[in-house]
Design a protein around this motif. Sequence first.
Motif, PDB file in Angstrom:
ATOM      1  N   GLY A  22     -30.573  12.007  54.381  1.00 18.87           N
ATOM      2  CA  GLY A  22     -30.588  13.357  54.930  1.00 18.87           C
ATOM      3  C   GLY A  22     -31.779  13.537  55.835  1.00 18.87           C
ATOM      4  O   GLY A  22     -32.457  12.569  56.196  1.00 18.87           O
ATOM      5  N   ALA A  23     -32.029  14.752  56.219  1.00 18.42           N
ATOM      6  CA  ALA A  23     -33.103  15.045  57.175  1.00 18.42           C
ATOM      7  C   ALA A  23     -33.894  16.266  56.720  1.00 18.42           C
ATOM      8  O   ALA A  23     -33.301  17.269  56.287  1.00 18.42           O
ATOM      9  CB  ALA A  23     -32.494  15.289  58.559  1.00 18.42           C
ATOM     10  N   PRO A  24     -35.239  16.200  56.852  1.00 17.11           N
ATOM     11  CA  PRO A  24     -36.023  14.996  57.131  1.00 17.11           C
ATOM     12  C   PRO A  24     -35.863  13.987  55.988  1.00 17.11           C
ATOM     13  O   PRO A  24     -35.683  14.378  54.824  1.00 17.11           O
ATOM     14  CB  PRO A  24     -37.463  15.507  57.225  1.00 17.11           C
ATOM     15  CG  PRO A  24     -37.351  16.995  57.381  1.00 17.11           C
ATOM     16  CD  PRO A  24     -36.086  17.389  56.687  1.00 17.11           C
ATOM     17  N   LYS A  25     -35.991  12.704  56.305  1.00 19.63           N
ATOM     18  CA  LYS A  25     -35.641  11.673  55.330  1.00 19.63           C
ATOM     19  C   LYS A  25     -36.517  11.738  54.084  1.00 19.63           C
ATOM     20  O   LYS A  25     -36.007  11.706  52.957  1.00 19.63           O
ATOM     21  CB  LYS A  25     -35.729  10.288  55.967  1.00 19.63           C
ATOM     22  CG  LYS A  25     -35.268   9.172  55.036  1.00 19.63           C
ATOM     23  CD  LYS A  25     -35.394   7.803  55.675  1.00 19.63           C
ATOM     24  CE  LYS A  25     -34.332   7.563  56.731  1.00 19.63           C
ATOM     25  NZ  LYS A  25     -34.342   6.158  57.216  1.00 19.63           N
ATOM     26  N   ARG A  26     -37.829  11.841  54.242  1.00 18.41           N
ATOM     27  CA  ARG A  26     -38.715  11.826  53.092  1.00 18.41           C
ATOM     28  C   ARG A  26     -38.461  13.033  52.180  1.00 18.41           C
ATOM     29  O   ARG A  26     -38.408  12.909  50.951  1.00 18.41           O
ATOM     30  CB  ARG A  26     -40.177  11.827  53.552  1.00 18.41           C
ATOM     31  CG  ARG A  26     -41.197  11.658  52.443  1.00 18.41           C
ATOM     32  CD  ARG A  26     -41.293  10.214  52.011  1.00 18.41           C
ATOM     33  NE  ARG A  26     -41.789   9.388  53.092  1.00 18.41           N
ATOM     34  CZ  ARG A  26     -43.063   9.192  53.415  1.00 18.41           C
ATOM     35  NH1 ARG A  26     -44.003   9.821  52.717  1.00 18.41           N
ATOM     36  NH2 ARG A  26     -43.405   8.385  54.387  1.00 18.41           N
ATOM     37  N   ALA A  27     -38.272  14.215  52.768  1.00 21.02           N
ATOM     38  CA  ALA A  27     -37.995  15.411  51.971  1.00 21.02           C
ATOM     39  C   ALA A  27     -36.642  15.294  51.274  1.00 21.02           C
ATOM     40  O   ALA A  27     -36.480  15.711  50.120  1.00 21.02           O
ATOM     41  CB  ALA A  27     -38.040  16.655  52.848  1.00 21.02           C
ATOM     42  N   ALA A  28     -35.659  14.720  51.971  1.00 22.03           N
ATOM     43  CA  ALA A  28     -34.339  14.535  51.365  1.00 22.03           C
ATOM     44  C   ALA A  28     -34.417  13.601  50.174  1.00 22.03           C
ATOM     45  O   ALA A  28     -33.757  13.819  49.145  1.00 22.03           O
ATOM     46  CB  ALA A  28     -33.364  14.006  52.409  1.00 22.03           C
ATOM     47  N   LEU A  29     -35.225  12.545  50.265  1.00 18.08           N
ATOM     48  CA  LEU A  29     -35.381  11.620  49.148  1.00 18.08           C
ATOM     49  C   LEU A  29     -35.965  12.313  47.922  1.00 18.08           C
ATOM     50  O   LEU A  29     -35.593  12.005  46.783  1.00 18.08           O
ATOM     51  CB  LEU A  29     -36.265  10.443  49.568  1.00 18.08           C
ATOM     52  CG  LEU A  29     -35.616   9.442  50.532  1.00 18.08           C
ATOM     53  CD1 LEU A  29     -36.666   8.473  51.079  1.00 18.08           C
ATOM     54  CD2 LEU A  29     -34.495   8.671  49.840  1.00 18.08           C
ATOM     55  N   GLU A  30     -36.855  13.258  48.133  1.00 13.87           N
ATOM     56  CA  GLU A  30     -37.420  14.016  47.014  1.00 13.87           C
ATOM     57  C   GLU A  30     -36.341  14.854  46.330  1.00 13.87           C
ATOM     58  O   GLU A  30     -36.286  14.937  45.094  1.00 13.87           O
ATOM     59  CB  GLU A  30     -38.559  14.906  47.516  1.00 13.87           C
ATOM     60  CG  GLU A  30     -39.755  14.166  48.081  1.00 13.87           C
ATOM     61  CD  GLU A  30     -40.612  13.517  47.007  1.00 13.87           C
ATOM     62  OE1 GLU A  30     -40.410  13.830  45.816  1.00 13.87           O
ATOM     63  OE2 GLU A  30     -41.493  12.700  47.362  1.00 13.87           O
ATOM     64  N   VAL A  31     -35.482  15.492  47.113  1.00  6.56           N
ATOM     65  CA  VAL A  31     -34.402  16.302  46.549  1.00  6.56           C
ATOM     66  C   VAL A  31     -33.420  15.412  45.793  1.00  6.56           C
ATOM     67  O   VAL A  31     -32.966  15.753  44.682  1.00  6.56           O
ATOM     68  CB  VAL A  31     -33.693  17.098  47.656  1.00  6.56           C
ATOM     69  CG1 VAL A  31     -32.476  17.835  47.091  1.00  6.56           C
ATOM     70  CG2 VAL A  31     -34.647  18.076  48.318  1.00  6.56           C
ATOM     71  N   ILE A  32     -33.073  14.278  46.375  1.00 13.18           N
ATOM     72  CA  ILE A  32     -32.158  13.340  45.727  1.00 13.18           C
ATOM     73  C   ILE A  32     -32.701  12.904  44.372  1.00 13.18           C
ATOM     74  O   ILE A  32     -31.981  12.891  43.364  1.00 13.18           O
ATOM     75  CB  ILE A  32     -31.921  12.119  46.645  1.00 13.18           C
ATOM     76  CG1 ILE A  32     -31.060  12.522  47.842  1.00 13.18           C
ATOM     77  CG2 ILE A  32     -31.272  10.972  45.873  1.00 13.18           C
ATOM     78  CD1 ILE A  32     -31.049  11.511  48.962  1.00 13.18           C
ATOM     79  N   ALA A  33     -33.978  12.531  44.334  1.00 19.34           N
ATOM     80  CA  ALA A  33     -34.589  12.078  43.080  1.00 19.34           C
ATOM     81  C   ALA A  33     -34.563  13.176  42.027  1.00 19.34           C
ATOM     82  O   ALA A  33     -34.450  12.889  40.822  1.00 19.34           O
ATOM     83  CB  ALA A  33     -36.016  11.617  43.339  1.00 19.34           C
ATOM     84  N   ARG A  34     -34.630  14.417  42.455  1.00 17.37           N
ATOM     85  CA  ARG A  34     -34.648  15.544  41.524  1.00 17.37           C
ATOM     86  C   ARG A  34     -33.250  15.896  41.009  1.00 17.37           C
ATOM     87  O   ARG A  34     -33.092  16.300  39.850  1.00 17.37           O
ATOM     88  CB  ARG A  34     -35.265  16.756  42.221  1.00 17.37           C
ATOM     89  CG  ARG A  34     -35.492  17.947  41.299  1.00 17.37           C
ATOM     90  CD  ARG A  34     -36.336  19.014  41.962  1.00 17.37           C
ATOM     91  NE  ARG A  34     -35.657  19.686  43.075  1.00 17.37           N
ATOM     92  CZ  ARG A  34     -35.999  19.552  44.348  1.00 17.37           C
ATOM     93  NH1 ARG A  34     -36.996  18.763  44.704  1.00 17.37           N
ATOM     94  NH2 ARG A  34     -35.344  20.216  45.293  1.00 17.37           N
ATOM     95  N   LEU A  35     -32.226  15.716  41.836  1.00 17.04           N
ATOM     96  CA  LEU A  35     -30.898  16.217  41.488  1.00 17.04           C
ATOM     97  C   LEU A  35     -29.966  15.181  40.877  1.00 17.04           C
ATOM     98  O   LEU A  35     -29.143  15.522  40.022  1.00 17.04           O
ATOM     99  CB  LEU A  35     -30.221  16.802  42.735  1.00 17.04           C
ATOM    100  CG  LEU A  35     -30.795  18.109  43.286  1.00 17.04           C
ATOM    101  CD1 LEU A  35     -30.031  18.528  44.532  1.00 17.04           C
ATOM    102  CD2 LEU A  35     -30.735  19.203  42.239  1.00 17.04           C
ATOM    103  N   GLU A  36     -30.051  13.938  41.308  1.00 19.66           N
ATOM    104  CA  GLU A  36     -29.079  12.949  40.852  1.00 19.66           C
ATOM    105  C   GLU A  36     -29.498  12.386  39.490  1.00 19.66           C
ATOM    106  O   GLU A  36     -30.582  11.812  39.353  1.00 19.66           O
ATOM    107  CB  GLU A  36     -28.943  11.824  41.881  1.00 19.66           C
ATOM    108  CG  GLU A  36     -28.300  12.292  43.172  1.00 19.66           C
ATOM    109  CD  GLU A  36     -28.156  11.207  44.225  1.00 19.66           C
ATOM    110  OE1 GLU A  36     -27.659  11.509  45.312  1.00 19.66           O
ATOM    111  OE2 GLU A  36     -28.552  10.044  43.955  1.00 19.66           O
ATOM    112  N   PRO A  37     -28.639  12.512  38.474  1.00 22.15           N
ATOM    113  CA  PRO A  37     -29.039  12.091  37.121  1.00 22.15           C
ATOM    114  C   PRO A  37     -29.007  10.587  36.917  1.00 22.15           C
ATOM    115  O   PRO A  37     -29.615  10.082  35.970  1.00 22.15           O
ATOM    116  CB  PRO A  37     -28.003  12.788  36.231  1.00 22.15           C
ATOM    117  CG  PRO A  37     -26.788  12.902  37.096  1.00 22.15           C
ATOM    118  CD  PRO A  37     -27.304  13.139  38.485  1.00 22.15           C
ATOM    119  N   VAL A  38     -28.283   9.871  37.763  1.00 20.66           N
ATOM    120  CA  VAL A  38     -28.129   8.425  37.620  1.00 20.66           C
ATOM    121  C   VAL A  38     -28.551   7.768  38.924  1.00 20.66           C
ATOM    122  O   VAL A  38     -28.204   8.248  40.021  1.00 20.66           O
ATOM    123  CB  VAL A  38     -26.661   8.054  37.290  1.00 20.66           C
ATOM    124  CG1 VAL A  38     -26.460   6.543  37.313  1.00 20.66           C
ATOM    125  CG2 VAL A  38     -26.280   8.608  35.935  1.00 20.66           C
ATOM    126  N   GLY A  39     -29.287   6.683  38.834  1.00 21.54           N
ATOM    127  CA  GLY A  39     -29.762   5.993  40.024  1.00 21.54           C
ATOM    128  C   GLY A  39     -28.627   5.448  40.876  1.00 21.54           C
ATOM    129  O   GLY A  39     -27.534   5.168  40.386  1.00 21.54           O
TER     130      GLY A  39
END
Length: 417
Positions: A322-339
């Motif tokens: 997503g965009a911005p990439k670094r901020a999107a990665l933070e959201v992903i790490a917070r929301l997705e329960p499984v890697g």
Amino acid sequence: MVHGRATDDHFPTSGRGRKPGSPASCQGRHRESCRFEWSVGAGGDPAELVAAFLSGNGLPVRDMGRTANQFHPTGEGTPCGAALYVSASAGSVMAGGPPGAPSPVPGIPDVVAVVHRHAAPTEPSLSVMGACANGGGEWRLGPFSDSWSRAEHAAAVTAVRAAIARGDVYQVNVVGHASAPYTGDPGPALARVAGLPGARYGGVLSGAGWAIATASPETLVEVRGGRIITRPIKGTRPATARGRRELLASAKERAEHVMIVDLERNDLARLGVGPVRVDELFAVRRWCGLWQAESVVSAPIERPVGLAELLRALCPGGSVTGAPKRAALEVIARLEPVGRGVAMGALGWVGTDHVDLGLSIRTAAVDGERVHLWAGGGITIDSDPEAEVDEAAAKAAPMRAALAGRPMSPTARPGTA
């Protein structure tokens, strides 16, 4: 972490089938000689470590622009190339982001490079899983279990929309996971996944007790003829005449797509190799029963650039972050329960005169007990949660059908399989 160990005994069935992104001219002619493995938590810079391993094994990965016109021997024993896999977690680490939730397939390393050398031609084998087959005998696939419910997936979409409304991000890709038990040798089932229509990077990579099969249509990064190329895909509809019209007419899908194209332009621009251009914008391609929108972004290589720089700049792919990439990665790490495990990373080939890495979407993994799949989609402020859940199901359906050995309707609508 493993550097350059021989694999004839340790991986008795690997290296025999088609490798994702490997050139057709080498099919049946390459044999595995050694491999590198790295896992999150092992320390060091994975991009530099794998580049050093490949360079030390005769592959010209330190200056990608100088290899296109050089002569590369093809006699027996000479380097053919290397299969390269980078997990979503490793890609995030390379980008300076969080590794995300733990992988549901912890036995698979986060970076694998398998060097192959030319050998006498032989017929490839479908049995890639001798070390991983669960009980032997006939292949049987049990029912899939999702790591989150439809309601939980929809809630994650809603949470992303809230983050967008706050100005935290502009777009985030949300991915779900499912797994199923199996018995028997999964090799032929994985080959069916790799052979799905539209699989530009179709192939199988395996190791001790695990295998990855990809049917990815998307180019993360290609280096060929003195240019760096990426082909982001974003935007999906059923592969019908109506679906094509809807995709071309959708302002939401086009805005989402252009946002990722701009992100990829920025990723290439940060390399400073030359002027970035968009060669093709929002072209409609077919993958199985779906239309998808793809663009082509490229830049000339006007200064020395190595594989490690490419991986740091482009991993993980913008269309699955997503965009911005670094901020999107933070959201992903917070929301997705499984890697994300093997999915949403990179899987392809590093040759003697080119690099061709696919984005590992439409990708399955097996360990000694279960088959694992991932699917998702990009979320914008205009996303409808229920429609996003259906889109993810539509992307996973052909892989589930291929693994089960059942036919898939060429124009199946979301949620029908």
